[in-house]
Write a protein that holds these residues in place. Structure first.
Motif, PDB file in Angstrom:
ATOM      1  N   ALA A   1     -15.614  -4.314   4.607  1.00 25.42           N
ATOM      2  CA  ALA A   1     -15.393  -4.736   5.699  1.00 25.42           C
ATOM      3  C   ALA A   1     -15.522  -6.348   5.738  1.00 25.42           C
ATOM      4  O   ALA A   1     -14.824  -7.188   6.274  1.00 25.42           O
ATOM      5  CB  ALA A   1     -16.262  -4.384   6.725  1.00 25.42           C
ATOM      6  N   ALA A   2     -16.709  -6.857   4.800  1.00 26.66           N
ATOM      7  CA  ALA A   2     -16.957  -8.365   4.783  1.00 26.66           C
ATOM      8  C   ALA A   2     -15.866  -9.049   4.122  1.00 26.66           C
ATOM      9  O   ALA A   2     -15.038 -10.068   4.344  1.00 26.66           O
ATOM     10  CB  ALA A   2     -18.260  -8.537   4.269  1.00 26.66           C
TER      11      ALA A   2
ATOM     12  N   THR B   1     -10.842 -12.264   3.056  1.00 26.26           N
ATOM     13  CA  THR B   1      -9.561 -12.458   2.284  1.00 26.26           C
ATOM     14  C   THR B   1      -8.313 -12.034   3.168  1.00 26.26           C
ATOM     15  O   THR B   1      -7.594 -12.727   2.833  1.00 26.26           O
ATOM     16  CB  THR B   1      -9.577 -11.608   1.085  1.00 26.26           C
ATOM     17  N   GLY B   2      -8.212 -11.310   4.089  1.00 31.02           N
ATOM     18  CA  GLY B   2      -7.137 -10.810   4.846  1.00 31.02           C
ATOM     19  C   GLY B   2      -6.448  -9.569   4.359  1.00 31.02           C
ATOM     20  O   GLY B   2      -5.439  -9.004   4.857  1.00 31.02           O
ATOM     21  N   PHE B   3      -7.281  -8.849   3.208  1.00 24.12           N
ATOM     22  CA  PHE B   3      -6.756  -7.783   2.779  1.00 24.12           C
ATOM     23  C   PHE B   3      -7.363  -6.609   3.702  1.00 24.12           C
ATOM     24  O   PHE B   3      -8.436  -6.603   4.282  1.00 24.12           O
ATOM     25  CB  PHE B   3      -7.364  -7.357   1.289  1.00 24.12           C
ATOM     26  N   ALA B   4      -6.575  -5.432   3.941  1.00 33.14           N
ATOM     27  CA  ALA B   4      -6.912  -4.091   4.459  1.00 33.14           C
ATOM     28  C   ALA B   4      -8.262  -3.807   4.106  1.00 33.14           C
ATOM     29  O   ALA B   4      -8.436  -3.967   2.747  1.00 33.14           O
ATOM     30  CB  ALA B   4      -5.722  -3.229   4.880  1.00 33.14           C
ATOM     31  N   GLU B   5      -9.217  -2.994   4.776  1.00 37.74           N
ATOM     32  CA  GLU B   5     -10.429  -2.448   4.247  1.00 37.74           C
ATOM     33  C   GLU B   5      -9.966  -1.326   3.226  1.00 37.74           C
ATOM     34  O   GLU B   5      -8.740  -0.854   3.417  1.00 37.74           O
ATOM     35  CB  GLU B   5     -11.189  -1.816   5.283  1.00 37.74           C
ATOM     36  N   ASN B   6     -10.608  -1.403   2.190  1.00 41.63           N
ATOM     37  CA  ASN B   6     -10.298  -0.171   1.252  1.00 41.63           C
ATOM     38  C   ASN B   6      -9.275  -0.322   0.193  1.00 41.63           C
ATOM     39  O   ASN B   6      -8.976   0.424  -0.558  1.00 41.63           O
ATOM     40  CB  ASN B   6     -10.185   1.280   1.909  1.00 41.63           C
ATOM     41  N   THR B   7      -8.763  -1.725   0.499  1.00 38.01           N
ATOM     42  CA  THR B   7      -7.629  -1.809  -0.848  1.00 38.01           C
ATOM     43  C   THR B   7      -8.239  -2.096  -2.121  1.00 38.01           C
ATOM     44  O   THR B   7      -9.038  -2.672  -2.176  1.00 38.01           O
ATOM     45  CB  THR B   7      -6.938  -3.293  -0.317  1.00 38.01           C
ATOM     46  N   PRO B   8      -7.508  -1.301  -3.162  1.00 34.78           N
ATOM     47  CA  PRO B   8      -8.052  -1.358  -4.418  1.00 34.78           C
ATOM     48  C   PRO B   8      -7.779  -2.737  -5.020  1.00 34.78           C
ATOM     49  O   PRO B   8      -6.478  -3.153  -4.994  1.00 34.78           O
ATOM     50  CB  PRO B   8      -7.272  -0.353  -4.931  1.00 34.78           C
TER      51      PRO B   8
END
Length: 242
Positions: A111-112, A117-124
């Motif tokens: 989440a942090a 960064t602007g990536f969605a949570e859990n993005t590899p």
């Protein structure tokens, strides 16, 4: 029009301008001369000149031609208006640049990190921390995150050379645009351990979100610079009627 052809001409003219073949305030050769020299069409040449205008190297003057407006910088200068790698900016400034990877690992955005960064949570993601040295002095630390589904097969060895070259030439990723925020921040203990900051206790920080041709944000980088060796420049154009 082959896309790579106008880029080749852009790079060739850019190098000639930077090395003084076309000094500041002088006119470039005519369109007829340049199309003959490069063996290209007028449309291809004009596309290359448009890129030079955007980068702040030349200005087109109606009825007269193209004037060189490039002025060499006295210190390491990075550009805001174009997406340029560290190696490209070092070469343009005639500095000897080296890169060292100090951390390379796989992770998923919590989440942090998603908020930062602007990536969605859990993005590899791949996380890469690199130190950049100019003429032997370590002056820049980069913290970069790349989507693993875009930067497929990225390794620490590739990151030590050129990630963008790998993306563009090996994976055929089109790197289109980057949104940037420039701030001044107090140096952290990590900054002080990595960089040769002399008596400085702050850094210039550039945070970038970079997108590919599909409109996907594939990279977030926070680039932290020694303030005495930092100058970002842009080429701004005033729109008629504003």
């Amino acid at each position: 029009m082959p896309r790579t052809r106008y880029k080749e001409i852009y790079r060739a003219l850019k190098q000639q301008i930077e090395t003084g073949v076309y000094p500041a305030q002088e006119m470039l050769p005519s369109e007829n001369v340049l199309t003959g020299a490069f063996g290209c069409s007028r449309g291809t040449l004009r596309r290359a000149v448009e890129e030079l205008v955007r980068a702040g190297y030349v200005q087109t003057i109606q009825g007269k031609g193209v004037r060189c407006i490039f002025e060499p910088a006295g210190q390491a200068t990075f550009t805001l208006g174009t997406i340029e790698t560290f190696a490209e900016s070092a070469a343009r400034n005639h500095w000897h640049g080296t890169s060292t990877v100090v951390c390379f690992r796989r992770l998923s955005a919590d989440a942090a990190l998603a908020r930062q960064t602007g990536f969605a949570e859990n993005t590899p993601l791949y996380y890469v921390c690199r130190l950049h040295a100019l003429n032997g002095r370590t002056l820049i630390v980069n913290h970069s995150y790349f989507r693993r589904d875009v930067a497929r097969g990225l390794t620490a060895d590739i990151a030590a050379h050129s990630i963008y070259r790998y993306l563009e030439q090996d994976l055929h990723v089109s790197i289109i645009n980057s949104k940037r925020v420039v701030t001044v921040e107090r140096a952290t203990d990590l900054d002080l351990s990595y960089l040769d900051l002399d008596d400085c206790n702050c850094l210039a920080v550039v945070s970038s979100q970079t997108y590919n041709a599909d409109g996907v944000m594939f990279e977030y980088t926070q680039s932290r610079h020694h303030p005495k060796f930092f100058r970002f420049q842009d080429n701004a154009v005033r729109k008629p009627g504003v």
